[in-house]
Design an enzyme around this catalytic site. Structure first.
Site, PDB file in Angstrom:
ATOM      1  N   ASN A 132       9.703  57.862  29.544  1.00  0.00           N
ATOM      2  CA  ASN A 132       8.644  58.066  28.427  1.00  0.00           C
ATOM      3  C   ASN A 132       8.448  59.494  28.308  1.00  0.00           C
ATOM      4  O   ASN A 132       7.556  60.039  29.271  1.00  0.00           O
ATOM      5  CB  ASN A 132       7.697  57.184  28.752  1.00  0.00           C
ATOM      6  CG  ASN A 132       6.681  56.731  27.743  1.00  0.00           C
ATOM      7  OD1 ASN A 132       6.971  57.107  26.564  1.00  0.00           O
ATOM      8  ND2 ASN A 132       5.789  56.095  28.053  1.00  0.00           N
ATOM      9  N   HIS A 185       5.145  64.051  39.219  1.00  0.00           N
ATOM     10  CA  HIS A 185       4.572  62.855  39.673  1.00  0.00           C
ATOM     11  C   HIS A 185       4.901  62.813  41.262  1.00  0.00           C
ATOM     12  O   HIS A 185       5.943  62.283  41.631  1.00  0.00           O
ATOM     13  CB  HIS A 185       4.721  61.637  39.110  1.00  0.00           C
ATOM     14  CG  HIS A 185       4.347  61.487  37.502  1.00  0.00           C
ATOM     15  ND1 HIS A 185       3.295  61.255  37.001  1.00  0.00           N
ATOM     16  CD2 HIS A 185       5.057  61.980  36.598  1.00  0.00           C
ATOM     17  CE1 HIS A 185       3.130  61.342  35.860  1.00  0.00           C
ATOM     18  NE2 HIS A 185       4.282  61.893  35.275  1.00  0.00           N
ATOM     19  N   LEU A 186       3.948  63.104  42.171  1.00  0.00           N
ATOM     20  CA  LEU A 186       4.309  63.162  43.434  1.00  0.00           C
ATOM     21  C   LEU A 186       3.943  61.612  44.243  1.00  0.00           C
ATOM     22  O   LEU A 186       4.147  61.598  45.344  1.00  0.00           O
ATOM     23  CB  LEU A 186       3.350  64.334  44.136  1.00  0.00           C
ATOM     24  CG  LEU A 186       3.825  65.516  43.686  1.00  0.00           C
ATOM     25  CD1 LEU A 186       3.125  66.606  44.707  1.00  0.00           C
ATOM     26  CD2 LEU A 186       5.391  65.882  43.799  1.00  0.00           C
ATOM     27  N   HIS A 210       4.471  69.569  35.546  1.00  0.00           N
ATOM     28  CA  HIS A 210       4.389  68.225  35.280  1.00  0.00           C
ATOM     29  C   HIS A 210       5.175  67.466  36.402  1.00  0.00           C
ATOM     30  O   HIS A 210       6.378  67.218  36.269  1.00  0.00           O
ATOM     31  CB  HIS A 210       4.794  67.983  33.942  1.00  0.00           C
ATOM     32  CG  HIS A 210       4.522  67.012  33.454  1.00  0.00           C
ATOM     33  ND1 HIS A 210       4.391  66.616  32.014  1.00  0.00           N
ATOM     34  CD2 HIS A 210       4.543  65.449  33.895  1.00  0.00           C
ATOM     35  CE1 HIS A 210       4.093  65.034  31.893  1.00  0.00           C
ATOM     36  NE2 HIS A 210       4.327  64.564  33.001  1.00  0.00           N
ATOM     37  N   ASP A 227       8.480  66.803  34.617  1.00  0.00           N
ATOM     38  CA  ASP A 227       8.062  65.437  34.572  1.00  0.00           C
ATOM     39  C   ASP A 227       8.879  64.545  35.592  1.00  0.00           C
ATOM     40  O   ASP A 227       9.115  63.161  35.330  1.00  0.00           O
ATOM     41  CB  ASP A 227       8.330  64.629  33.141  1.00  0.00           C
ATOM     42  CG  ASP A 227       7.466  63.341  33.090  1.00  0.00           C
ATOM     43  OD1 ASP A 227       7.626  62.916  31.818  1.00  0.00           O
ATOM     44  OD2 ASP A 227       6.499  62.921  33.771  1.00  0.00           O
ATOM     45  N   HIS A 243      -0.566  63.592  26.365  1.00  0.00           N
ATOM     46  CA  HIS A 243       0.843  62.755  26.394  1.00  0.00           C
ATOM     47  C   HIS A 243       0.757  62.133  24.970  1.00  0.00           C
ATOM     48  O   HIS A 243       0.043  61.267  24.807  1.00  0.00           O
ATOM     49  CB  HIS A 243       0.807  61.799  27.412  1.00  0.00           C
ATOM     50  CG  HIS A 243       1.679  60.678  27.438  1.00  0.00           C
ATOM     51  ND1 HIS A 243       2.736  60.636  28.386  1.00  0.00           N
ATOM     52  CD2 HIS A 243       1.910  59.572  26.565  1.00  0.00           C
ATOM     53  CE1 HIS A 243       3.328  59.337  28.094  1.00  0.00           C
ATOM     54  NE2 HIS A 243       3.280  59.029  27.059  1.00  0.00           N
ATOM     55  N   HIS A 271       5.747  67.374  27.662  1.00  0.00           N
ATOM     56  CA  HIS A 271       7.256  66.677  27.261  1.00  0.00           C
ATOM     57  C   HIS A 271       7.294  66.252  25.800  1.00  0.00           C
ATOM     58  O   HIS A 271       7.407  65.090  25.354  1.00  0.00           O
ATOM     59  CB  HIS A 271       7.318  65.341  28.047  1.00  0.00           C
ATOM     60  CG  HIS A 271       6.097  64.320  28.070  1.00  0.00           C
ATOM     61  ND1 HIS A 271       5.414  63.773  27.122  1.00  0.00           N
ATOM     62  CD2 HIS A 271       5.775  63.774  29.130  1.00  0.00           C
ATOM     63  CE1 HIS A 271       4.680  63.002  27.471  1.00  0.00           C
ATOM     64  NE2 HIS A 271       4.467  62.828  28.746  1.00  0.00           N
ATOM     65  N   HIS A 287      11.005  56.680  41.177  1.00  0.00           N
ATOM     66  CA  HIS A 287      10.926  55.042  41.310  1.00  0.00           C
ATOM     67  C   HIS A 287      11.601  54.546  42.325  1.00  0.00           C
ATOM     68  O   HIS A 287      12.798  54.755  42.497  1.00  0.00           O
ATOM     69  CB  HIS A 287      11.005  54.659  39.980  1.00  0.00           C
ATOM     70  CG  HIS A 287       9.996  54.916  38.828  1.00  0.00           C
ATOM     71  ND1 HIS A 287       8.721  54.413  38.949  1.00  0.00           N
ATOM     72  CD2 HIS A 287      10.107  55.646  37.730  1.00  0.00           C
ATOM     73  CE1 HIS A 287       8.247  54.793  37.851  1.00  0.00           C
ATOM     74  NE2 HIS A 287       8.746  55.737  37.222  1.00  0.00           N
TER      75      HIS A 287
END
Lengths: 468, 189, 309
Positions: free
Chosen positions: A305, A89-90, A87, A332, A206, A259, A336
């Site tokens: 989240n 986020h690229l 999990h 996860d 999710h 998650h 940002h």
């Protein structure tokens, strides 16, 4: 959890062969051998002192007093199959200001990862073969670790129309999720499960009932009440988890739950497994270590989240990880851009970095024994991701040399400015962790040595023929 | 520490001090009585005077003066003034207002007798003059102090003085109904 | 404490010190020329990202009566809600020269961030649902001066009625009144009560009529009409019928009870009757005391450089 698809040799072999062709680059040809010396090798039977010899992308020997052309010092370290993150986020394509596939996979390699499942909430979303191919090619070009893009359950992750699972499965996608959002409509979820049952893929949910979390900023509890922000009640996760467990019971299709964050969720999964249902679950390192109290200073770096919750939830998640209720640790990893995490708490985007700190947090917060560490960070996630033919393998002769060498006693302080990620939103900045990855090998090529990423021109295969 | 005395300055760490009584209780009483007579002599219409004590050291003296004036002539109007909001050193040191000012009448055209315990640099009196003006433009302001210890930083002079006491800069002068004490750093010789 | 961000930062001695100085300010405000030179040459900048004329005017009046210079920046939240813009605004004004920022924003926690972007003192004039510390101070001050209890609220029976969930005034008052020893009863429908607020000195109920005869201070909170539209509250006049202050309820109050409201009022919703006809209303006193209390806060922050006693 059914694993008949692992032996679905047609596709797996072809993919593996394809991989080998693409990846046959300069670093491991020519017979140069690497010996990982002085470490403790972790396999299913236990952990034992042994050297590991790597030649031509494979483990060629595991034993005492091995020699080779190059030495990786593993004294005081564990040697295991490389970690697999279910999990991450690229951000590429679409949000490259926060992270790129290059910077994200470099961070993964530093964290001991040799494979990462990339979440599909990119822009455009990973809901078609073109975007999947793009992501895989970028990762191959960067050469830090394997990236397996996850597909979406619904088109655009909007929850209305099922995506074309088979089309994506045919290009190697094994995990499908609308992560970022839960699939709200129970009928859509039911149809997705019924449809996917025979495709050898796994849906990942999710769990969040959106109507109960509108505007939510943090865990709904005492801290939130005092701070005057909208809360994210535990029941919003548990209600959907319960619903989907029952849908799994009804349809017989497997499901992976992303998650988990509440004590109630751990109980629900434990009971589902006791009933023999094909469910798996993951937990993020931050949910094993951090509580909602950290948000009292209104710092958005702690906004995530599902949110950070209470000490009781942490205790239940740790127990679940240790007793097998929770199968895997999944980061996860959610980068940002710096300025977005300086916005007011209610407008800042949720998400935390995780790839480089996962091992340290798990060892510091939970202290599982080494076998359990590797089980939850490598073997189980590799199996769930459907890449168990390449990753999460035993450290044994003939196996692909996707390895991590890690020191569970090394103490280090997290410094957000020194992390490889393009972003800085780690909640662990300034915290001391015990446990750090030291070396990483991807198919026998050293991607990380002594905690330093090995920039290598060879990674960009010259004349590889494959690529795009 | 004599009860009711007021210290000019409070220090958190004190060197050893030598204290000397420069005015006894009787001498203080007589000084106040004398000042009252002087005031009555200069301003026979004492009922139109406004005797205002400065917070916090001048308030009891103002009350005593008013009492004397009531006996030897006619009672003046009385009040008190807190000059915290008018100080010129507000950001330089902690300022804690004591009690809100009580000015009984519009001061326009009035003769004000401003009363304090110790006159030193003159800055507090300057602040008081500014403060008084915000309650009406007095016709005249007379200054009465128990002790003038010198070291003026502004051109301010008292009209009525209990006693002139030359002091060093690091002396501490405390004035109360029981007497006036000057404390000087240094052990007793 | 060089900032006032939350009532949690105010211990009992600090509150007493502020109230004592506020007495001075009340005296000044009663003069024909209510002005003192105490903060001459200092600059107070009000930076309001959420509309509020009354609070901003109250703070600016407070600054001006102390002879400070004022700067005023207001922006609607929607256009200036990105973190960079709040930061840009603060840093730009700081560079011009500001001694104190008075900040209001629709998002909880913004004043905390502001302290990181400037060396000036920061006063929270209301952030989201979180805190409005000067309102709590002026409310506590009003109660102590009306009831003559000195600088404490020990044993004073206060009822706070209305939308507690979305009210920064409620959160601030509950915290401050309880710390000053009051016995606080919260009256609200279940969905407007945040979890975990009950505690020492704080009770919770949804039966307003039971509370009224006994109470010394009735504090009404405004309830926004939008809450009803959003499906949060039952339709029709049910909220007013159960929780509004009408003539029948006004008659249930004891003769000495005072009625307070932070303003602005939603007439017909929580205030069913005209407060002008309520002899116990101290709403205008709250407004007057607001200036005095804000003058006291600014004087302590910019005069002493710190709020604490």
């Amino acid at each position: 959890m059914t694993d008949n698809w692992e032996h679905d040799s047609g596709e797996a072999t072809a993919e593996r062969a394809g991989h080998a062709v693409t990846k046959k680059n300069g670093a491991t040809t020519g017979g140069r051998s690497i010996v990982i010396k002085g470490g403790t090798v972790v396999n299913r039977g236990g952990a034992a002192r042994a050297d590991v010899l790597v030649v031509d992308g494979l483990v060629s020997a595991v034993g005492e007093d091995l020699t080779g052309d190059e030495i990786l010092d593993a004294a005081g370290c564990h040697v295991s199959s490389g970690f697999v993150d279910l999990h991450a986020h690229l951000r590429e394509p679409g949000r490259e200001e926060a992270e790129t596939i290059t910077t994200g996979t470099r961070a993964a390699a530093l964290g001991g990862y040799t494979a990462v499942v990339a979440m599909p909430n990119t822009e455009p979303a990973q809901d078609c073969p073109e975007v999947v191919a793009f992501v895989k090619a970028r990762a191959a070009e960067a050469g830090w670790c394997d990236v397996h893009p996850a597909g979406c359950i619904t088109v655009g992750r909007l929850g209305k129309v099922l995506a074309a699972f088979e089309t994506l499965a045919s290009v190697g996608v094994r995990i499908f999720t609308d992560d970022g959002n839960g699939v709200q409509d129970p009928l859509i979820m039911r149809r997705a499960l019924e449809y996917s049952r025979h495709l050898g893929i796994t849906l990942a949910q999710h769990c969040e009932v959106a109507r109960l979390t509108e505007g939510a900023v943090m865990h709904e509890g005492q801290c939130c009440s005092a701070m005057g922000v909208p809360g994210w009640p535990a029941i919003a996760e548990e209600l959907m988890l319960h619903r989907d467990i029952e849908l799994v019971r009804l349809t017989g299709a497997p499901m992976h739950f992303l998650h988990l964050s509440t004590a109630g969720s751990v109980d629900l999964v434990r009971r589902a497994k006791a009933d023999g249902l094909p469910v798996t679950a993951e937990v993020a390192p931050h949910h094993l270590a951090l509580t909602d109290e950290l948000l009292r200073g209104f710092d958005p770096v702690f906004k995530v989240n599902p949110p950070l919750r209470t000490a009781a939830d942490i205790a239940a998640l740790r127990a679940g990880l240790l007793d097998g209720t929770i199968d895997a640790v999944a980061t996860d990893h959610a980068p940002h851009a710096h300025h977005t995490k300086q916005m007011p708490l209610d407008s800042a985007p949720p998400g935390m970095l995780g790839l480089e700190t996962a091992l340290g947090v798990v060892l510091t917060a939970v202290s599982p024994d080494p076998v359990r560490v590797v089980e939850t960070m490598s073997w189980n996630p590799a199996r769930i991701a459907g890449i168990g033919a390449e990753h999460g393998r035993p450290v044994a002769r003939g196996e692909p040399a996707n390895l991590a060498v890690w020191d569970s006693s090394r103490v280090w302080t997290v410094d957000r400015a020194s992390l490889a990620s393009k972003s800085r939103n780690t909640p662990f900045h300034g915290m001391e962790l015990r446990g750090r990855n030291v070396h990483t090998l991807l198919r026998g090529r050293v991607t990380v040595r002594d905690g330093i990423a090995q920039e290598s021109g060879d990674a960009r295969s010259i004349g590889s023929g494959g690529g795009r | 520490m004599p009860a009711g005395s007021s210290f000019v300055r409070i220090r958190l760490t004190r060197p050893p001090m030598t204290a000397a009584e420069v005015l006894t209780r009787d001498q203080v009483d007589r000084a106040i009585a004398r000042i009252a007579h002087e005031i009555a002599e200069k301003h026979p219409e004492t009922s139109s005077l406004v005797v205002i004590g400065m917070q916090s050291g001048g308030v009891w003296i103002a009350e005593r003066l008013a009492g004397h004036l009531a006996r030897i002539a006619e009672a003046p109007l009385t009040g008190s003034i807190d000059v915290s909001m008018y100080r010129d050193d507000i950001s330089m040191r902690p300022v804690t207002p004591v009690a809100p000012s009580r000015i009984p009448v519009d001061l326009a055209g009035r003769t004000v007798v401003l009363v304090d315990d110790v006159l030193y640099t003159g800055r507090t009196v300057r602040a008081a003059l500014a403060a008084l003006n915000d309650h009406g433009r007095p016709g005249a302001v007379r200054l009465a102090v128990m002790v003038d210890r010198g070291h003026r930083e502004l051109p301010i002079r008292p009209d009525f003085v209990g006693k002139n006491i030359p002091t060093h800069l690091d002396d501490e002068v405390s004035v109360g109904p029981e007497g006036v004490i000057v404390a000087r750093p240094g052990a007793d010789v | 404490m060089k900032h006032l961000l939350s009532t949690h930062d105010l211990d009992v001695p600090t509150v007493a010190a502020i109230m004592n100085v506020a007495d001075h300010m009340s005296e000044i405000n009663a003069r024909s020329v209510p002005k003192v030179p105490a903060l001459l040459g200092r600059t107070v900048a009000s930076v309001f990202f959420e509309d509020s004329t009354r609070t901003r005017v109250s703070f600016e009046t407070a600054a001006k009566r102390l002879s400070a210079d004022t700067m005023s920046f207001s922006a609607s939240t929607s256009s200036v809600n990105k973190g960079e813009s709040i930061r840009d605004t603060i840093e730009t004004l700081s560079a011009i020269g500001v001694d104190a920022f008075v900040v209001r924003h629709a998002s909880s926690g913004v004043p905390v961030s502001v302290t990181e972007w400037t060396d000036a003192s920061v006063v929270n004039a209301g952030d989201g649902w979180h805190q409005h510390p000067t309102q709590a101070l002026l409310d506590a001050y009003t109660i102590t001066r009306e009831l003559g209890t000195g600088n404490t609220l020990a044993g004073v029976r206060v009822a706070i009625v209305g939308d507690i969930m979305h009210s920064r005034v409620a959160r601030s008052n509950i915290d401050l009144f309880a710390r000053l020893g009051a016995r606080v009863t919260l009256v609200a429908p279940g969905m407007l009560l945040p979890a975990g607020l009950a505690g020492p000195g704080i009770t919770v109920t949804d039966a307003l009529d039971d509370v009224l005869p006994d109470v010394e201070v009735l504090y009404m909170l405004r309830v926004q009409r939008e809450r009803m539209d959003a499906g949060l509250l039952p339709v029709g006049g049910e909220y007013s019928a159960r929780f509004g202050l009408d003539e029948r309820r006004a008659r249930m109050l004891s003769g000495d009870a005072i009625v307070m409201h932070p303003g602005p009022m939603n007439r017909g919703i929580e205030m069913v009757m005209d407060p002008a006809e309520l002899p116990g209303s101290r709403i205008l006193a709250q407004v007057r005391n607001g200036v005095s209390v804000r003058m006291a806060v600014l004087f302590r922050l910019l005069g002493d450089g710190q709020l604490g006693a």
